[in-house]
Design a protein around this motif. Structure first.
Motif, mmCIF file in Angstrom:
data_model
loop_
_atom_site.group_PDB
_atom_site.id
_atom_site.type_symbol
_atom_site.label_atom_id
_atom_site.label_comp_id
_atom_site.label_asym_id
_atom_site.label_seq_id
_atom_site.Cartn_x
_atom_site.Cartn_y
_atom_site.Cartn_z
ATOM 1 N N UNK A 1 -47.273 27.375 -9.860
ATOM 2 C CA UNK A 1 -47.287 25.904 -9.890
ATOM 3 C C UNK A 1 -47.244 25.315 -11.295
ATOM 4 N N UNK A 2 -47.455 26.139 -12.303
ATOM 5 C CA UNK A 2 -47.394 25.662 -13.688
ATOM 6 C C UNK A 2 -45.991 25.717 -14.275
ATOM 7 N N UNK A 3 -45.032 26.106 -13.459
ATOM 8 C CA UNK A 3 -43.642 26.122 -13.919
ATOM 9 C C UNK A 3 -42.826 25.120 -13.109
ATOM 10 N N UNK A 4 -41.802 24.526 -13.750
ATOM 11 C CA UNK A 4 -40.938 23.623 -12.985
ATOM 12 C C UNK A 4 -40.281 24.357 -11.815
ATOM 13 N N UNK A 5 -39.982 23.605 -10.753
ATOM 14 C CA UNK A 5 -39.453 24.199 -9.526
ATOM 15 C C UNK A 5 -38.072 23.661 -9.165
ATOM 16 N N UNK B 1 -45.868 13.584 -12.863
ATOM 17 C CA UNK B 1 -46.625 14.542 -12.067
ATOM 18 C C UNK B 1 -47.936 13.915 -11.622
ATOM 19 N N UNK C 1 -34.870 25.369 -13.666
ATOM 20 C CA UNK C 1 -35.506 24.204 -13.038
ATOM 21 C C UNK C 1 -36.130 23.299 -14.108
ATOM 22 N N UNK C 2 -36.192 22.003 -13.816
ATOM 23 C CA UNK C 2 -36.681 21.021 -14.783
ATOM 24 C C UNK C 2 -37.914 20.276 -14.276
ATOM 25 N N UNK C 3 -37.980 20.032 -12.971
ATOM 26 C CA UNK C 3 -38.941 19.087 -12.417
ATOM 27 C C UNK C 3 -40.035 19.853 -11.663
ATOM 28 N N UNK C 4 -41.282 19.406 -11.824
ATOM 29 C CA UNK C 4 -42.398 20.077 -11.164
ATOM 30 C C UNK C 4 -42.510 19.645 -9.699
ATOM 31 N N UNK C 5 -43.149 20.506 -8.922
ATOM 32 C CA UNK C 5 -43.297 20.297 -7.466
ATOM 33 C C UNK C 5 -44.021 18.995 -7.137
#
Lengths: 296, 296
Positions: B20-24, A105, A23-27
């Motif tokens: 939450x500190x990792x990309x998703x 973000x 995965x590349x993009x944060x929530x």
């Protein structure tokens, strides 16, 4: 050939080669939660980016319209060159290069920036070679023109934003009804393809609908008009109506990566191939590749 | 309090607690590349989801409009209960729970699904307590009504899609000009807030603009109307014009998580607090929490 992903530091600095299987993009990235970002899709041919200056200009204009910090173009070019070299070390096939730039973000407020290079889809290659059957359709909405009191200063029309859900829905609908693509119309007036610009050729005249309002300026069309004019074609932006499409020798949907797909059918009417089909195709390809030596 | 992220298997099955500190999200997810997905924002109060049934209905309707596979609601509820329990083990503060459901990765074709629970923003809490100054503005575009020939069957109006770039641009504009929020208008006709429904109160009458077309049906407004009607208020959807806002005892922007922000100013006109401000606020909160015992 596996996709190449390079994460770019939005304000300059390092470039990071990202594993496409992670995965590349944060929530909480605005691209994910709001479609709040811009992109450009560029053609990589023989390891070089085609039509670079126009893509850079539109990328800057899109970012400005969305009030994003001005992209650091030197950084983007550096990353693009690195990624293109990686691609070229594997294959000389055409590739699609996408620049993605989002508001970032929510928890950091720093824009997110990355680029991808990937092979062309089999569909794009097939449509390049064999053309497309298109359905005409209204958009379902009208942008209020700038001279009206209903126009608003912030509307992000004219920016290539990530808000493509309606275009994607139109394409799904077209495919479910036996078509390959859509040409949007407003009454009889021809607007644009779902992800392309409409071009007509008749004799030595090349025409395209005037950009602006709800017609996005096309980088491929602009390159074609400049090059074809040098080659003694008469090129003009003007309002086109549906009958102009049926009267033309040929109709094309032009875009960065598929380049040019000849329209072989509009609704239930076949458009026979013109005698100069190969010539037109070569003209459009030449327009994109004529000045590649200056490009990364 | 750190956000809680739970990834949901779209067709049922396991729920995964995501750091939450990792990309998703992957680079080729349709949410990222096209804004192609839907969401719901729900209020978590005392560890329970408010107004659940209406959010479920709208979530199903949004997915259907976008031609996404029908969400597996049992799976969503199971994941929501797990995430809410985790939240409750830390705090009883109100929280915002967002369900995200996208067309998924281009390379897999499987939808992406996840939910997040996070604290309310200080801005939302401040606006709940102190109200909002709003700017009225046209949207800058018109949706073609279903009875016209320009209407199209696939238009995803009425779905809560991820295509919010225009709304975000309007809010940035408003904030840059000293306002907190926007009420969209069409000429004199009142439409909706950028991310909320407009409500007026006058005597024992509560009014809201008729939903449909370019007004999204509001889940909070619907809960309010049902509950307030039981409490002998007279509630009606009808076309509202700007003068109706100025003539009302009070005007409110209602939405799932901010719940109710009283409009304290429209453009340059102050709207003084009504004598029953606390009563109205309690009425709206009660509408959302009156039947929480049945909820996860």
């Amino acid at each position: 050939m596996s996709p190449i992903i390079f994460a770019v530091e939005p304000f300059g600095g390092s470039v990071r080669d990202h594993n496409p299987n992670l995965p590349l993009v944060f929530w909480d990235d605005a691209a994910v939660t709001r479609g709040d970002g811009v992109f450009e899709t560029l053609l990589l041919r023989d390891g070089r980016i085609c039509n670079l200056d126009r893509h850079v200009s539109r990328f800057l204009a899109s970012a400005k319209l969305l009030d994003l910090p001005e992209p650091n173009i030197d950084g983007w070019l550096k990353a693009t060159i690195m990624a293109a070299e990686k691609w070229r070390s594997h294959t000389t096939d055409d590739a699609s290069c996408v620049w993605m730039y989002t508001r970032g973000r929510e928890t950091t407020g720093i824009p997110s920036a990355w680029l991808t290079i990937r092979p062309l889809s089999p569909t794009a290659l097939h449509q390049r070679a064999h053309g497309v059957a298109v359905m005409t359709s209204p958009r379902g909405y009208h942008i209020d023109p700038p001279e009206t009191t209903e126009a608003v200063p912030w509307l992000v029309v004219g920016a290539k934003t990530l808000n493509y859900a309606a275009n994607m829905a139109a394409l799904r609908w077209a495919r479910a009804h036996g078509f390959d693509d859509v040409i949007y119309t407003n009454g009889d007036i021809v607007l644009e393809g779902a992800t392309s610009t409409v071009i007509t050729v008749r004799g030595k005249k090349i025409r395209t609908p005037t950009a602006g309002g709800d017609i996005l300026p096309g980088t491929t069309q602009a390159a074609l008009f400049e090059y074809a004019t040098e080659q003694k074609w008469r090129c003009k932006e003007k309002q086109l109506v549906l009958d102009d499409l049926f009267r033309a020798d040929s109709v094309w949907l032009v875009s960065s990566v598929r380049i040019a797909a000849r329209v072989t059918r509009i609704n239930d009417q076949e458009l026979p191939a013109p005698a100069n089909e190969a010539e037109i195709r070569e003209l459009i390809e030449a327009a994109l590749t004529s000045n590649l030596t200056n490009h990364p």
